[in-house]
Design an enzyme around this catalytic site. Structure first.
Site, PDB file in Angstrom:
ATOM      1  CB  CYS A   2      11.209  -1.520   6.776  1.00  0.00           C
ATOM      2  SG  CYS A   2      10.649  -0.844   8.323  1.00  0.00           S
ATOM      3  NE  ARG A  27      16.409  -3.371   4.372  1.00  0.00           N
ATOM      4  CZ  ARG A  27      17.479  -2.586   4.522  1.00  0.00           C
ATOM      5  NH1 ARG A  27      18.685  -3.086   4.357  1.00  0.00           N
ATOM      6  NH2 ARG A  27      17.363  -1.331   4.870  1.00  0.00           N
ATOM      7  CD1 TRP A  74      13.545  -2.614  13.510  1.00  0.00           C
ATOM      8  CD2 TRP A  74      13.337  -4.832  13.534  1.00  0.00           C
ATOM      9  NE1 TRP A  74      14.082  -3.067  14.689  1.00  0.00           N
ATOM     10  CE2 TRP A  74      13.978  -4.408  14.734  1.00  0.00           C
ATOM     11  CE3 TRP A  74      13.110  -6.172  13.348  1.00  0.00           C
ATOM     12  CZ2 TRP A  74      14.376  -5.304  15.722  1.00  0.00           C
ATOM     13  CZ3 TRP A  74      13.507  -7.068  14.326  1.00  0.00           C
ATOM     14  CH2 TRP A  74      14.128  -6.635  15.494  1.00  0.00           C
ATOM     15  CG  ASN A 100      14.107   1.166   5.302  1.00  0.00           C
ATOM     16  OD1 ASN A 100      13.958   1.113   6.521  1.00  0.00           O
ATOM     17  ND2 ASN A 100      15.279   0.997   4.716  1.00  0.00           N
ATOM     18  N   GLY A 101      12.677   3.876   6.916  1.00  0.00           N
ATOM     19  CA  GLY A 101      13.370   5.046   7.473  1.00  0.00           C
ATOM     20  C   GLY A 101      12.578   5.611   8.639  1.00  0.00           C
ATOM     21  CD  GLU A 481      29.946  -6.060  24.427  1.00  0.00           C
ATOM     22  OE1 GLU A 481      29.550  -6.544  25.501  1.00  0.00           O
ATOM     23  OE2 GLU A 481      29.559  -6.467  23.319  1.00  0.00           O
ATOM     24  CE  LYS A 485      29.891  -9.025  20.909  1.00  0.00           C
ATOM     25  NZ  LYS A 485      29.284  -8.742  22.139  1.00  0.00           N
ATOM     26  CD  GLU A 488      29.059 -12.865  22.328  1.00  0.00           C
ATOM     27  OE1 GLU A 488      28.016 -13.508  22.433  1.00  0.00           O
ATOM     28  OE2 GLU A 488      29.100 -11.638  22.458  1.00  0.00           O
ATOM     29  CG  HIS A 504      44.391  -5.608  45.020  1.00  0.00           C
ATOM     30  ND1 HIS A 504      44.960  -5.235  46.212  1.00  0.00           N
ATOM     31  CD2 HIS A 504      44.198  -4.454  44.327  1.00  0.00           C
ATOM     32  CE1 HIS A 504      45.077  -3.926  46.263  1.00  0.00           C
ATOM     33  NE2 HIS A 504      44.615  -3.412  45.131  1.00  0.00           N
ATOM     34  CE  LYS A 603      20.990 -10.690  18.427  1.00  0.00           C
ATOM     35  NZ  LYS A 603      22.325 -10.099  18.683  1.00  0.00           N
TER      36      LYS A 603
HETATM   37  C1  AGP Z   1      25.594 -10.421  23.209  1.00  0.00           C
HETATM   38  O1  AGP Z   1      26.774 -10.499  22.408  1.00  0.00           O
HETATM   39  C2  AGP Z   1      25.229 -11.757  23.757  1.00  0.00           C
HETATM   40  N1  AGP Z   1      24.822 -12.572  22.665  1.00  0.00           N
HETATM   41  C3  AGP Z   1      24.310 -11.778  24.950  1.00  0.00           C
HETATM   42  O2  AGP Z   1      25.139 -11.482  26.031  1.00  0.00           O
HETATM   43  C4  AGP Z   1      23.122 -10.793  25.015  1.00  0.00           C
HETATM   44  O3  AGP Z   1      23.612  -9.482  25.141  1.00  0.00           O
HETATM   45  C5  AGP Z   1      22.289 -11.131  26.260  1.00  0.00           C
HETATM   46  O4  AGP Z   1      21.782 -12.427  26.099  1.00  0.00           O
HETATM   47  C6  AGP Z   1      21.144 -10.156  26.518  1.00  0.00           C
HETATM   48  O5  AGP Z   1      20.237 -10.214  25.456  1.00  0.00           O
HETATM   49  P1  AGP Z   1      19.121  -9.055  25.355  1.00  0.00           P
HETATM   50  O6  AGP Z   1      19.862  -7.774  25.165  1.00  0.00           O
HETATM   51  O7  AGP Z   1      18.275  -9.439  24.183  1.00  0.00           O
HETATM   52  O8  AGP Z   1      18.346  -9.059  26.651  1.00  0.00           O
END
Ligand code: AGP
Length: 608
Positions: A2, A27, A74, A100-101, A481, A485, A488, A504, A603
């Protein structure tokens, strides 16, 4: 996470507090409030929603006064609502606090205070603080704050004002950040420098358990024993934008560096040596756990990759069959879900359309649903039967980093919780795993210190058009993962492949100079992984490997290796992902990509 602010001086506090809060909205932003003392009276205005809601209320009913505290929230304990918003006050309305905490022992303290006649209005952990200060107040506010804080466990940065001593603002921190601003006859507190940068660039950087006492006559910083501490003034040279990122160039880099702390926060009050796993928002019973015939873990993107790790660890520790799937596929393939299945949905935002649809479908088929989410009060948190919150704080960068590692921690917690309830592990083994988890924040910190090797590798590879990520078992899940990264934020094509599957077909793509990132942290699969690495090496690949310290045989097989601090291989994903995050970040910066807001991405994908 927060944002808190505080002011004492000769100017009207309200506008200074609100301006400070606007700089802290990154925050947390699900509710906000201010408390100001004027003519010996305490005025509190606070409400759910963004800061703009608070500003509207203050326009209608302005608050006068030259001393006050403010907060932007938050939520961690207690959904976003007017009553759960900060500042919180004691029931007499004479003491007000912003925090905050996470107060780990708030339930025990709340029980003790309730027995002493205190009444609570909110669901928050914070509300115990003004009540506790009230309980200890015998005419000395500083003394009462010191006594109250000595009973609190967990993390906190707090600002305290009281009508008992209307010319004094008291503050203290432990494990949550706080800076103290020094102006001309006026003083400030804030969670972070951006909040006060327009008022002053001279700050004290407060250390844990240092108590600040501010009046219009001056400021003193005290120990718990009330001994005066002399501190150096730090003159801030950052601009506001840099300050919001804590001096980092991008939110993503800042959030990568927050990982040690958020890993620790997400384990707080849940992983305690010698005590059962404590899941406060999970009501599933031991019998219900024993009746589970199958678990489905369903999510999207990075959250799905966390789910793949969840599959491995829950099957290994709790011996319950687990199927993991991406939500957009799962919901249309008529999966066999019923009252004997458990569905775990993972979603940082808690609003992803496909994931939310899976939750609703699962409930319609009488399956119990556990949601793992980072947002208190999000749709999945409200509609699931049980919720396990990750405490990563707001994740601003579109590319998920700190939320992902806290989702991994959540998977380990659930796996151990089920193992404990099904007794599939001896208690000694559970204790061993819990202690290994508690070391992870320090291990992550160690990895973050070793960036130059990543930067060197990225400077040689950022011009490439594609890369392979290879791994086996848990390493394969982390490779997924790492590959996401890179794609994207740097727009370089890459794919993660199960190392044993390459031969394969896809090995046809390997040629001289192909970049291969090979993860080799799983000791039981190490020899197999080495032979897979040799398969690509003999075809000309340039292999960069990740391995655990002490395993130097791999050096003979690859072009370069980055060693990770020794951890139990079961928990290697929590730290092996960090170099992959840093690699993607470093490449994206060298390609001048928009790291925090990559093209085409949002996001939270709230549409199908
Ligand atoms: C994460 O780097 C991506 N931006 C995206 O894959 C994200 O993880 C996915 O859209 C799921 O979002 P959520 O965790 O809010 O459901």
């Amino acid at each position: 996470m927060c944002g808190i602010v505080g002011y004492i001086g000769k100017r009207q506090a309200s506008s200074i507090l609100v301006e400070g809060l606007t700089k802290l909205e990154y925050r947390g932003y699900d509710s906000a409030g201010v408390a100001i003392i004027h003519n010996g009276c305490l005025d509190v205005t606070k409400c759910k929603g963004r800061l703009a809601n608070l500003e509207k209320r203050l326009e209608i009913n302005p608050i006068e006064g030259t001393m006050g505290i403010g907060h932007t929230r938050w939520a961690t304990h207690g959904e976003p609502s007017d009553v759960n918003s900060h500042p919180h006050t004691n029931q007499k309305g004479t003491i007000s606090v912003v925090h905050n905490g996470i107060i780990e022992n708030y339930i025990q303290l709340r029980e003790k205070l309730t027995k002493k006649g205190y009444k609570f209005l909110s669901e928050t952990d914070t509300e115990i603080i003004p009540q506790l200060i009230d309980y200890y107040y015998k005419g000395d506010l500083v003394e009462a704050v010191i006594k109250a804080v000595s009973k609190m466990e967990g993390s906190y940065a707090i600002g305290v004002i009281s009508t008992y001593e209307p010319d004094k603002l008291v503050a203290v921190r432990k494990d949550s950040p706080m800076v103290v601003g020094v102006g001309d006859g006026e003083y400030f507190i804030a969670s972070d420098i951006p909040a006060i940068l327009n008022q002053t660039r001279d700050v004290y950087l407060l250390d844990d358990k240092e108590f600040v006492v501010m009046t219009t006559d001056g400021i003193s910083i005290l120990t718990e024993e009330k001994e005066e501490i002399q501190k150096e003034i730090y003159h801030v040279t950052w601009n506001t934008d840099a300050a919001e990122k804590g001096g980092y160039e991008h939110f993503m880099l800042k959030e990568i560096h927050e990982q040690p702390k958020v890993i620790k926060d997400t384990m707080l009050s849940r992983i305690i040596p010698g005590k059962p796993i404590n899941l406060d928002k999970i009501s599933i019973t031991k019998e219900q756990i024993k009746d589970i015939e199958k678990i489905f873990i369903v999510a999207c993107g990075t959250a799905y990759h966390a789910g793949v790790i969840g599959k491995y660890v829950i099957e290994k520790l709790a011996r319950i069959p687990v199927e993991v799937d991406i939500a957009s596929e799962f919901r249309y393939r008529k999966p066999i879900i019923n009252e004997k299945t458990l569905v775990i949905v993972i979603s940082q935002s808690g609003e992803t359309a496909d994931t939310l649809a899976v939750l609703r479908d699962a409930k319609a088929h009488k399956s119990r649903v556990i949601a793992v989410t980072n947002v208190v009060g999000s749709s999945v948190s409200r509609e699931a039967d049980d919720v396990l919150y990750t405490w990563a704080g707001p994740e601003i960068a579109v590319a998920s980093t700190k939320a992902y590692v806290t989702q991994l921690i959540a998977m380990y917690i659930i796996a151990l919780f089920f193992a404990e309830n099904k007794q599939t592990l001896y208690q000694e083994k559970i204790e061993y795993y819990k202690n290994a988890m508690l070391e992870l924040p320090n291990k992550a910190e160690e990895v973050l210190k070793n960036k130059e090797q990543i930067q060197k590798f990225s400077s040689k590879t950022y011009m490439y058009k594609d890369m392979f990520y290879l791994g086996r078992g848990l390493d394969y899940a982390v490779a997924m993962e790492g590959s996401l990264k890179l794609k994207e934020i740097s727009y370089i094509h890459s794919e993660a492949y199960a190392a044993g599957e390459l031969k394969h077909g896809p090995i046809a793509l390997i040629e001289k100079g192909t970049i291969v990132i090979a993860l080799a942290t799983q000791e039981d699969l190490f020899e197999k992984m080495v032979s897979n690495i040799k398969e690509v090496k003999t075809r000309g690949a340039n292999v960069f490997a990740l391995a655990l310290e002490g395993n130097d045989t791999i050096e003979k097989t690859v072009d370069s290796v980055l060693y990770l601090p020794k951890v139990d291989p079961l928990f290697a994903p929590v730290i092996s992902v960090i170099p992959l995050q840093l690699l993607s970040y470093s490449i994206a910066v060298q390609k001048a990509c928009d790291v925090d807001k990559p093209r085409n991405l949002a996001k939270s994908v709230t549409v199908e």
